[in-house]
Design a protein around this motif. Structure first.
Motif, PDB file in Angstrom:
ATOM      1  N   PHE A 134       0.780  -1.271   0.008  1.00 56.84           N
ATOM      2  CA  PHE A 134      -0.045   0.007   0.086  1.00 56.84           C
ATOM      3  C   PHE A 134       0.871   1.009   0.067  1.00 56.84           C
ATOM      4  O   PHE A 134       0.697   2.148  -0.825  1.00 56.84           O
ATOM      5  N   PRO A 135       1.903   1.391   0.935  1.00 56.69           N
ATOM      6  CA  PRO A 135       2.797   2.798   0.649  1.00 56.69           C
ATOM      7  C   PRO A 135       3.150   2.998  -0.595  1.00 56.69           C
ATOM      8  O   PRO A 135       3.269   4.347  -0.993  1.00 56.69           O
ATOM      9  N   THR A 137       1.807   2.770  -3.344  1.00 59.98           N
ATOM     10  CA  THR A 137       0.552   3.359  -4.093  1.00 59.98           C
ATOM     11  C   THR A 137       0.163   4.706  -3.718  1.00 59.98           C
ATOM     12  O   THR A 137      -0.517   5.528  -4.647  1.00 59.98           O
ATOM     13  N   LEU A 138       0.677   5.163  -2.697  1.00 58.53           N
ATOM     14  CA  LEU A 138       0.257   6.850  -2.224  1.00 58.53           C
ATOM     15  C   LEU A 138       1.289   7.630  -2.670  1.00 58.53           C
ATOM     16  O   LEU A 138       2.410   7.393  -3.554  1.00 58.53           O
ATOM     17  N   SER A 142       3.656  10.964   1.037  1.00 58.22           N
ATOM     18  CA  SER A 142       2.667  10.436   2.085  1.00 58.22           C
ATOM     19  C   SER A 142       3.071   9.428   3.093  1.00 58.22           C
ATOM     20  O   SER A 142       2.582   9.295   4.129  1.00 58.22           O
ATOM     21  N   THR A 143       4.369   8.937   2.775  1.00 55.11           N
ATOM     22  CA  THR A 143       4.975   8.011   3.758  1.00 55.11           C
ATOM     23  C   THR A 143       5.671   8.716   4.796  1.00 55.11           C
ATOM     24  O   THR A 143       6.236   8.276   5.767  1.00 55.11           O
ATOM     25  N   SER A 148       2.488  13.762   6.298  1.00 52.35           N
ATOM     26  CA  SER A 148       1.341  13.041   6.105  1.00 52.35           C
ATOM     27  C   SER A 148       0.617  13.118   7.532  1.00 52.35           C
ATOM     28  O   SER A 148       1.012  13.218   8.499  1.00 52.35           O
ATOM     29  N   VAL A 152       1.431   6.123   7.352  1.00 49.91           N
ATOM     30  CA  VAL A 152       1.239   4.893   7.048  1.00 49.91           C
ATOM     31  C   VAL A 152       1.882   4.002   8.131  1.00 49.91           C
ATOM     32  O   VAL A 152       1.158   3.037   8.502  1.00 49.91           O
TER      33      VAL A 152
END
Length: 161
Positions: A134-135, A137-138, A142-143, A148, A152
């Motif tokens: 998932f991280p 794909t951000l 975002s990580t 953020s 995450v």
């Protein structure tokens, strides 16, 4: 003692008889005469074998075509028995009223009863794959915990991963 004419006649008669009966004497003779390095002879053998297989397949195809033709004629006769617009007669020909619908319903019921969402007994597999994939794909940044609003890493730790 036989004369040369009589022995020649016997040889010719045997050759004609073998040709008339289409005996596979030639392929047997080739098999015994071919040497491992004689490619032309080996090719002749391979071609003869392929021709035999093709002939067998053609026979099978002709038999299947004959059966299909018979089946088509049988269906045609059954259709001729039904008057135009007779739903009950057509229903009998197709296996009864609603046979297709009942089969479709049975298939759908079987699909629903055997369906199990993944993972069926262990959510840890889903959590682990989500936190590892998932991280990526951000959007960029975002990580990063500083950029953020909800990092995450913190989400995955709450999920137990």
């Amino acid at each position: 003692m036989s004369t040369p004419k009589a022995s020649a006649r016997r040889v010719l008669t045997a050759a004609l008889l073998a040709a008339a009966l289409a005996l596979p004497l030639a392929s047997v003779a080739h098999a015994e005469e071919c040497k491992p390095d004689d490619q032309a002879c080996l090719d002749k053998e391979a071609n003869a074998q392929e021709a035999k297989e093709i002939e067998e397949q053609q026979k099978k195809t002709q038999e299947a075509a004959g059966q299909a033709d018979k089946d088509i004629k049988d269906v045609g006769k059954k259709l001729d028995e039904c008057p135009p617009g007779s739903a009950s007669c057509m229903g009998r020909l197709t296996g009864g009223k609603g046979a297709a619908e009942e089969k479709g319903l049975a298939d759908m019921t079987d699909t629903i009863t055997t369906y199990e969402p993944e993972p069926a007994d262990n959510a840890q597999i889903a959590v682990t794959s989500t936190c590892s994939a998932f991280p990526g794909t951000l959007p960029q940044g975002s990580t990063d915990p500083g950029q953020s609003p909800f990092p995450v890493d913190q989400l995955c730790s709450l999920l137990g991963s």
